[in-house]
Design a protein around this motif. Structure first.
Motif, PDB file in Angstrom:
ATOM      1  N   GLY A  72       0.823  -1.209   0.000  1.00  0.00           N
ATOM      2  CA  GLY A  72       0.000   0.000   0.000  1.00  0.00           C
ATOM      3  C   GLY A  72       0.853   1.254   0.000  1.00  0.00           C
ATOM      4  O   GLY A  72       0.573   2.207  -0.729  1.00  0.00           O
ATOM      5  N   CYS A  73       1.901   1.255   0.791  1.00  0.00           N
ATOM      6  CA  CYS A  73       2.811   2.394   0.845  1.00  0.00           C
ATOM      7  C   CYS A  73       3.414   2.662  -0.538  1.00  0.00           C
ATOM      8  O   CYS A  73       3.468   3.805  -0.992  1.00  0.00           O
ATOM      9  CB  CYS A  73       3.897   2.136   1.881  1.00  0.00           C
ATOM     10  N   LEU A  74       3.853   1.600  -1.201  1.00  0.00           N
ATOM     11  CA  LEU A  74       4.429   1.743  -2.539  1.00  0.00           C
ATOM     12  C   LEU A  74       3.398   2.285  -3.528  1.00  0.00           C
ATOM     13  O   LEU A  74       3.719   3.123  -4.373  1.00  0.00           O
ATOM     14  CB  LEU A  74       5.001   0.408  -3.021  1.00  0.00           C
ATOM     15  N   LYS A  75       2.160   1.827  -3.407  1.00  0.00           N
ATOM     16  CA  LYS A  75       1.094   2.320  -4.294  1.00  0.00           C
ATOM     17  C   LYS A  75       0.899   3.822  -4.094  1.00  0.00           C
ATOM     18  O   LYS A  75       0.827   4.586  -5.065  1.00  0.00           O
ATOM     19  CB  LYS A  75      -0.205   1.565  -4.013  1.00  0.00           C
ATOM     20  N   ASN A  96      -1.715  11.408  -0.928  1.00  0.00           N
ATOM     21  CA  ASN A  96      -1.063  10.104  -1.061  1.00  0.00           C
ATOM     22  C   ASN A  96       0.232  10.015  -0.275  1.00  0.00           C
ATOM     23  O   ASN A  96       0.551   8.958   0.281  1.00  0.00           O
ATOM     24  CB  ASN A  96      -0.886   9.754  -2.535  1.00  0.00           C
ATOM     25  N   ILE A  97       0.980  11.100  -0.190  1.00  0.00           N
ATOM     26  CA  ILE A  97       2.171  11.082   0.668  1.00  0.00           C
ATOM     27  C   ILE A  97       1.729  10.943   2.131  1.00  0.00           C
ATOM     28  O   ILE A  97       2.351  10.198   2.893  1.00  0.00           O
ATOM     29  CB  ILE A  97       3.056  12.326   0.448  1.00  0.00           C
ATOM     30  N   GLN A 113       2.804   8.078   4.748  1.00  0.00           N
ATOM     31  CA  GLN A 113       3.305   8.380   6.086  1.00  0.00           C
ATOM     32  C   GLN A 113       2.502   7.633   7.151  1.00  0.00           C
ATOM     33  O   GLN A 113       3.076   7.137   8.123  1.00  0.00           O
ATOM     34  CB  GLN A 113       3.225   9.878   6.366  1.00  0.00           C
ATOM     35  N   ASN A 114       1.200   7.559   6.984  1.00  0.00           N
ATOM     36  CA  ASN A 114       0.363   6.839   7.944  1.00  0.00           C
ATOM     37  C   ASN A 114       0.755   5.365   8.009  1.00  0.00           C
ATOM     38  O   ASN A 114       0.768   4.767   9.087  1.00  0.00           O
ATOM     39  CB  ASN A 114      -1.121   6.969   7.591  1.00  0.00           C
ATOM     40  N   ILE A 115       1.077   4.785   6.866  1.00  0.00           N
ATOM     41  CA  ILE A 115       1.505   3.385   6.844  1.00  0.00           C
ATOM     42  C   ILE A 115       2.840   3.234   7.566  1.00  0.00           C
ATOM     43  O   ILE A 115       3.019   2.308   8.369  1.00  0.00           O
ATOM     44  CB  ILE A 115       1.563   2.852   5.407  1.00  0.00           C
ATOM     45  N   ILE A 116       3.776   4.121   7.293  1.00  0.00           N
ATOM     46  CA  ILE A 116       5.079   4.049   7.972  1.00  0.00           C
ATOM     47  C   ILE A 116       4.880   4.203   9.482  1.00  0.00           C
ATOM     48  O   ILE A 116       5.495   3.479  10.273  1.00  0.00           O
ATOM     49  CB  ILE A 116       6.056   5.109   7.416  1.00  0.00           C
ATOM     50  N   TYR A 126      13.554   7.725   9.266  1.00  0.00           N
ATOM     51  CA  TYR A 126      14.211   8.382   8.135  1.00  0.00           C
ATOM     52  C   TYR A 126      13.243   8.462   6.947  1.00  0.00           C
ATOM     53  O   TYR A 126      13.120   9.520   6.312  1.00  0.00           O
ATOM     54  CB  TYR A 126      15.477   7.620   7.738  1.00  0.00           C
ATOM     55  N   ILE A 127      12.564   7.357   6.646  1.00  0.00           N
ATOM     56  CA  ILE A 127      11.608   7.335   5.535  1.00  0.00           C
ATOM     57  C   ILE A 127      10.529   8.388   5.773  1.00  0.00           C
ATOM     58  O   ILE A 127      10.163   9.139   4.857  1.00  0.00           O
ATOM     59  CB  ILE A 127      10.993   5.927   5.371  1.00  0.00           C
ATOM     60  N   ASN A 128      10.035   8.466   6.989  1.00  0.00           N
ATOM     61  CA  ASN A 128       8.996   9.440   7.308  1.00  0.00           C
ATOM     62  C   ASN A 128       9.478  10.869   7.086  1.00  0.00           C
ATOM     63  O   ASN A 128       8.767  11.699   6.508  1.00  0.00           O
ATOM     64  CB  ASN A 128       8.540   9.234   8.752  1.00  0.00           C
ATOM     65  N   ARG A 129      10.695  11.155   7.534  1.00  0.00           N
ATOM     66  CA  ARG A 129      11.257  12.504   7.320  1.00  0.00           C
ATOM     67  C   ARG A 129      11.406  12.810   5.831  1.00  0.00           C
ATOM     68  O   ARG A 129      11.142  13.937   5.388  1.00  0.00           O
ATOM     69  CB  ARG A 129      12.610  12.643   8.023  1.00  0.00           C
TER      70      ARG A 129
END
Length: 132
Positions: free
Chosen positions: A29-32, A52-53, A57-60, A83-86
């Motif tokens: 889902g994050c990749l989508k 979508n970003i 972020q919600n998934i992370i 890091y991904i979230n930032r």
């Protein structure tokens, strides 16, 4: 009507999935959402990009919350998720596809590793259940 059946299928898939499969669904889902956000940046559709970003972020955030920090690997994963979230925040603020490409690569690596873990566990379960 078809949409309603698809939604029921998706709901059943989530309800009947193992925790490992649910994690895999989160990565996918994050990749989508990252992919949709990249397209939205190209199309100069700022609202769709932001939505979508934010979903990515919600998934992370969900992946962070579900980590068992009793394990050292989870602490390392937490740092990478942070890091991904930032970077998602940076991509959102800067409308930067290159940042989304970087994040997409990291999430893809997590997803692919997770797929391998699931496959290994299934083989182990199959072997042990076959010997009973």
């Amino acid at each position: 009507m078809l949409q309603n059946h698809y939604e029921k299928y998706q709901q059943n898939a989530v309800l009947t999935s193992s925790p490992g499969e649910l994690t895999l669904m989160l990565y996918n889902g994050c990749l989508k959402f990252i992919h949709v956000a990249k397209k939205a940046i190209e199309d100069k559709d700022i609202e769709t990009k932001h939505i979508n970003i934010s979903k990515a972020q919600n998934i992370i955030t969900e992946l962070i919350v579900t980590l068992n920090l009793d394990y050292s690997i989870a602490k390392e994963m937490r740092r990478l998720y942070d890091y991904i979230n930032r970077r998602l925040i940076d991509a959102n603020l800067k409308n930067d596809i290159s940042i989304l490409n970087e994040v997409e690569e990291l999430v893809t690596d997590f997803r692919d590793t997770w797929k391998e873990v699931i496959a290994i566990n299934r083989k182990k379960q199959f072997r042990t259940s076959g010997q009973a």
